[in-house]
Design a protein around this motif. Structure first.
Motif, PDB file in Angstrom:
ATOM      1  N   VAL A   4      93.557  60.788  39.801  1.00  0.00           N
ATOM      2  CA  VAL A   4      93.093  61.886  39.012  1.00  0.00           C
ATOM      3  C   VAL A   4      92.998  63.132  39.612  1.00  0.00           C
ATOM      4  O   VAL A   4      93.629  64.215  39.056  1.00  0.00           O
ATOM      5  CB  VAL A   4      91.861  61.659  37.988  1.00  0.00           C
ATOM      6  CG1 VAL A   4      91.601  62.820  37.425  1.00  0.00           C
ATOM      7  CG2 VAL A   4      92.009  60.419  37.209  1.00  0.00           C
ATOM      8  N   VAL A   5      92.381  63.021  40.882  1.00  0.00           N
ATOM      9  CA  VAL A   5      92.178  64.221  41.770  1.00  0.00           C
ATOM     10  C   VAL A   5      93.515  64.838  42.231  1.00  0.00           C
ATOM     11  O   VAL A   5      93.780  66.013  42.306  1.00  0.00           O
ATOM     12  CB  VAL A   5      91.189  64.103  42.923  1.00  0.00           C
ATOM     13  CG1 VAL A   5      91.081  65.496  43.861  1.00  0.00           C
ATOM     14  CG2 VAL A   5      89.659  63.818  42.213  1.00  0.00           C
ATOM     15  N   THR A   6      94.384  64.100  42.447  1.00  0.00           N
ATOM     16  CA  THR A   6      95.688  64.381  43.202  1.00  0.00           C
ATOM     17  C   THR A   6      96.425  64.944  41.951  1.00  0.00           C
ATOM     18  O   THR A   6      97.221  65.947  42.086  1.00  0.00           O
ATOM     19  CB  THR A   6      96.588  63.036  43.675  1.00  0.00           C
ATOM     20  OG1 THR A   6      95.792  62.455  44.437  1.00  0.00           O
ATOM     21  CG2 THR A   6      97.917  63.393  44.014  1.00  0.00           C
ATOM     22  N   GLN A   7      96.414  64.497  40.889  1.00  0.00           N
ATOM     23  CA  GLN A   7      96.963  64.817  39.646  1.00  0.00           C
ATOM     24  C   GLN A   7      96.345  66.424  38.939  1.00  0.00           C
ATOM     25  O   GLN A   7      97.222  67.361  38.675  1.00  0.00           O
ATOM     26  CB  GLN A   7      97.004  63.884  38.340  1.00  0.00           C
ATOM     27  CG  GLN A   7      97.676  62.828  38.508  1.00  0.00           C
ATOM     28  CD  GLN A   7      97.629  61.956  37.552  1.00  0.00           C
ATOM     29  OE1 GLN A   7      96.767  61.908  36.659  1.00  0.00           O
ATOM     30  NE2 GLN A   7      98.488  61.010  37.326  1.00  0.00           N
ATOM     31  N   HIS A   8      95.165  66.448  39.075  1.00  0.00           N
ATOM     32  CA  HIS A   8      94.491  67.765  38.510  1.00  0.00           C
ATOM     33  C   HIS A   8      93.639  68.404  39.446  1.00  0.00           C
ATOM     34  O   HIS A   8      92.951  69.464  39.032  1.00  0.00           O
ATOM     35  CB  HIS A   8      93.622  67.265  37.307  1.00  0.00           C
ATOM     36  CG  HIS A   8      94.271  66.242  36.554  1.00  0.00           C
ATOM     37  ND1 HIS A   8      94.985  66.885  35.253  1.00  0.00           N
ATOM     38  CD2 HIS A   8      94.428  64.910  35.877  1.00  0.00           C
ATOM     39  CE1 HIS A   8      95.696  66.122  34.564  1.00  0.00           C
ATOM     40  NE2 HIS A   8      95.145  65.002  34.731  1.00  0.00           N
ATOM     41  N   GLY A   9      93.693  68.256  40.522  1.00  0.00           N
ATOM     42  CA  GLY A   9      92.647  69.005  41.641  1.00  0.00           C
ATOM     43  C   GLY A   9      91.414  68.677  41.708  1.00  0.00           C
ATOM     44  O   GLY A   9      90.754  67.779  41.327  1.00  0.00           O
ATOM     45  N   ALA A  10      90.744  69.478  42.555  1.00  0.00           N
ATOM     46  CA  ALA A  10      89.277  69.210  42.994  1.00  0.00           C
ATOM     47  C   ALA A  10      88.403  69.417  41.760  1.00  0.00           C
ATOM     48  O   ALA A  10      87.236  69.090  41.721  1.00  0.00           O
ATOM     49  CB  ALA A  10      88.859  70.169  44.043  1.00  0.00           C
ATOM     50  N   ASP A  11      88.818  70.157  40.574  1.00  0.00           N
ATOM     51  CA  ASP A  11      88.117  70.163  39.390  1.00  0.00           C
ATOM     52  C   ASP A  11      88.239  69.242  38.461  1.00  0.00           C
ATOM     53  O   ASP A  11      87.944  69.632  37.220  1.00  0.00           O
ATOM     54  CB  ASP A  11      88.421  71.823  39.071  1.00  0.00           C
ATOM     55  CG  ASP A  11      87.809  73.050  39.997  1.00  0.00           C
ATOM     56  OD1 ASP A  11      86.810  72.725  40.610  1.00  0.00           O
ATOM     57  OD2 ASP A  11      88.317  73.771  39.876  1.00  0.00           O
ATOM     58  N   ALA A  12      88.901  68.201  38.701  1.00  0.00           N
ATOM     59  CA  ALA A  12      89.187  67.266  37.769  1.00  0.00           C
ATOM     60  C   ALA A  12      87.932  66.758  37.097  1.00  0.00           C
ATOM     61  O   ALA A  12      86.824  66.826  37.488  1.00  0.00           O
ATOM     62  CB  ALA A  12      89.837  66.005  38.364  1.00  0.00           C
ATOM     63  N   SER A  13      88.277  66.552  35.617  1.00  0.00           N
ATOM     64  CA  SER A  13      87.088  66.368  35.048  1.00  0.00           C
ATOM     65  C   SER A  13      86.345  64.605  35.605  1.00  0.00           C
ATOM     66  O   SER A  13      87.130  63.640  35.533  1.00  0.00           O
ATOM     67  CB  SER A  13      87.369  66.038  33.621  1.00  0.00           C
ATOM     68  OG  SER A  13      86.532  65.480  32.829  1.00  0.00           O
TER      69      SER A  13
END
Length: 198
Positions: A19-28
């Motif tokens: 999820v963090v790889t896909q959506h970055g450090a602000d991932a939900s």
């Protein structure tokens, strides 16, 4: 930790990494919990903040990069070791979109969950740089803080759609500016490939 709890923890981490790889450090955090098939409370019991989760995700990679720096100190020529290590740091941090800002902030914030990991990574790079400088192969007017900032800047550039296609060229330019007495087309690791997020 019981075997089932450990398995659950590792599953959450694996999902969080995706999820963090896909959506970055602000991932939900809610999205991570949902995809992992656990309640939000369970996720927060393991990782009370998003920063704590990022620290756990990054620490293993930072530990590997620190260990690699130790190996390179004796296994490679100083300049090759520094360029190889810098490449690996840029590639690793570039895999987690948006994490660079958190890393830069954590260096100055001793209360940050990421602080210790980032300081350890910076120290490993500083040792490689000092060794290269002692051999007369790196510019003498920079230090470990500068190297860490340049690695972060290169990783950030790899995150930017307009810069991503030029990421390898930009890395070569920066590496050539750090390493002295080498041509601008310095050799890079055979598997060199800068992260290029879409």
């Amino acid at each position: 930790m019981r075997a089932d709890a450990k398995k659950n923890y590792e599953h959450i981490l694996a999902v969080a990494s995706v999820v963090v790889t896909q959506h970055g450090a602000d991932a939900s955090m809610r999205d991570i919990a949902r995809r992992a098939g656990v309640g939000l409370g369970t996720l927060y019991r393991h990782f009370p903040t998003r920063e704590a989760l990022l620290d756990t995700l990054l620490r293993a990679g930072f530990d590997e990069l620190t260990a690699k720096a130790c190996e390179l100190e004796t296994a490679s020529s100083p300049d090759d070791a520094l360029v190889s290590w810098l490449h690996d740091v840029v590639t690793f941090t570039g895999n987690y979109q948006g994490v660079v800002a958190a890393m830069i902030a954590a260096i100055e914030d001793t209360d940050s969950a990421l602080h210790a990991s980032c300081v350890t990574l910076r120290t490993a790079g500083a040792r490689l740089l000092t060794r290269t400088q002692a051999a007369g192969l790196a510019r003498s007017d920079m230090n470990g803080d500068d190297l860490f900032s340049l690695a972060a800047a290169l990783a950030w550039l790899g995150d930017q759609p307009s810069s991503a296609p030029r990421a390898e060229r930009l890395f070569r330019i920066i590496a050539s500016a750090i390493i002295t007495n080498r041509p601008s087309n310095l050799s890079l690791p055979a598997d060199f490939q800068m992260n290029q997020n879409p």
